[in-house]
Design a protein around this motif. Sequence first.
Motif, mmCIF file in Angstrom:
data_model
loop_
_atom_site.group_PDB
_atom_site.id
_atom_site.type_symbol
_atom_site.label_atom_id
_atom_site.label_comp_id
_atom_site.label_asym_id
_atom_site.label_seq_id
_atom_site.Cartn_x
_atom_site.Cartn_y
_atom_site.Cartn_z
ATOM 1 N N UNK A 207 32.746 -36.326 -47.432
ATOM 2 C CA UNK A 207 31.508 -37.087 -47.454
ATOM 3 C C UNK A 207 30.453 -36.744 -46.263
ATOM 4 N N UNK A 208 30.995 -36.290 -45.198
ATOM 5 C CA UNK A 208 30.141 -35.755 -44.232
ATOM 6 C C UNK A 208 29.619 -34.390 -44.202
ATOM 7 N N UNK A 209 30.185 -33.640 -45.169
ATOM 8 C CA UNK A 209 29.764 -32.214 -45.091
ATOM 9 C C UNK A 209 28.662 -31.990 -46.512
ATOM 10 N N UNK A 210 28.782 -30.692 -47.163
ATOM 11 C CA UNK A 210 27.922 -30.080 -47.963
ATOM 12 C C UNK A 210 28.431 -30.930 -49.409
ATOM 13 N N UNK A 211 29.475 -31.295 -49.275
ATOM 14 C CA UNK A 211 30.215 -32.044 -50.621
ATOM 15 C C UNK A 211 29.636 -33.410 -50.579
ATOM 16 N N UNK A 212 29.002 -33.999 -49.585
ATOM 17 C CA UNK A 212 28.810 -35.495 -49.628
ATOM 18 C C UNK A 212 27.873 -35.813 -50.820
ATOM 19 N N UNK A 213 27.832 -36.759 -51.155
ATOM 20 C CA UNK A 213 26.949 -37.548 -52.208
ATOM 21 C C UNK A 213 27.143 -39.012 -52.116
ATOM 22 N N UNK A 214 26.046 -39.560 -52.707
ATOM 23 C CA UNK A 214 26.002 -41.243 -52.807
ATOM 24 C C UNK A 214 27.245 -41.735 -53.624
ATOM 25 N N UNK A 215 28.004 -40.921 -54.425
ATOM 26 C CA UNK A 215 29.147 -41.361 -55.133
ATOM 27 C C UNK A 215 30.220 -41.572 -54.164
ATOM 28 N N UNK A 216 30.132 -40.329 -53.405
ATOM 29 C CA UNK A 216 31.593 -40.337 -52.270
ATOM 30 C C UNK A 216 31.254 -41.536 -51.217
#
Length: 296
Positions: A207-216
């Motif tokens: 969630x804190x990196x590039x894979x982060x998203x509103x869904x996460x």
Amino acid sequence: MTKLGFIGLGIMGGPMAAHLAAAGHDVSGYDVSADATAKLEAAGGRRAAGVGEAVADAEVVITMLPNHPHVEEVVLGPGGVLESAKPGTLLIDMSTIRPETSIEVAKTALDKEIRVLDAPVSGGQAGAEQAALSIMVGGEAADFAAALPLFELVGKTVVHVGPHGAGQVVKAANQLVVGGIYGLVAEAIVLLEASGVDAGTGLDVLAGGLAGSRILELKRESMVARRFEPGFRIDLHHKDMGIALAAARQADVSLPLTGLVAQLIAAGRAMGYGSLDHSALLKVTEGLSGYTRVKE
Ligand code: NAD
């Protein structure tokens, strides 16, 4: 103060109509469910006995209905909005439906001198309750400008995205991205847990990196805990993936990932999860591997 007719007072329409009434607008609402109209009355609106009564005096009519057959019935059907509303009325359909119905409604309404916007929303029940929806609007710029003060009472991000039907195409794009991210978060959870790594801790890093998203951000905790109360039901997301695939066919483009996600959501529905939240896509992913989480 604007005289508003509001048809469809469910999970989304109910709180939206209540915000408009709270802002001092004269809201006359109708829903086939008597409970829904009673709630509007308690929130300061007026209870109409049918579509005709709700829209007869209205300057603006808003519809928030499940799918295109409901919009066709309420707007185009006998005693519907086009038959009952005055010339000059602005009709704003905020339901998520296929773009071709939005275009057909706008064309048919022209003969009656009724102006139309398609204005589907994103943000879910919480967005409706907190007046924080994203609203994607298709139609004429002047009609968008006229409707903007009303949109701002129910939404935070309000954008005119193009001509009639464009709002629905943007919503279809929104839904395919949301479905795809849910699918991938589900796969990440299954991989982490099946490898003996704590999924909550792993997803905190994602969630804190590039894979982060509103869904996460909003859903990782409830997904790891397997809490799937809706929210946004799998059944409605299934409808929306159908709209996205039909729009792709109409535009002559291939969207393979959308096709795959649509099948996973269809599997969720077929497995009996239709009334669970769309994050229950995790149950489908688990099923593909015969995976059952071992609780500590
Ligand atoms: P809902 O089922 O809670 O509400 C729809 C309402 O329409 C119901 O109260 C129903 O009784 C009423 N209705 C149906 N046919 C009618 C008719 N002929 N006349 C009058 N009323 C009628 O659904 P919802 O969750 O509020 O969704 C509404 C739309 O918003 C859908 O298109 C959905 O895809 C979209 N949407 C929903 C969410 C969400 O999180 N729930 C988020 C974004 C968009």
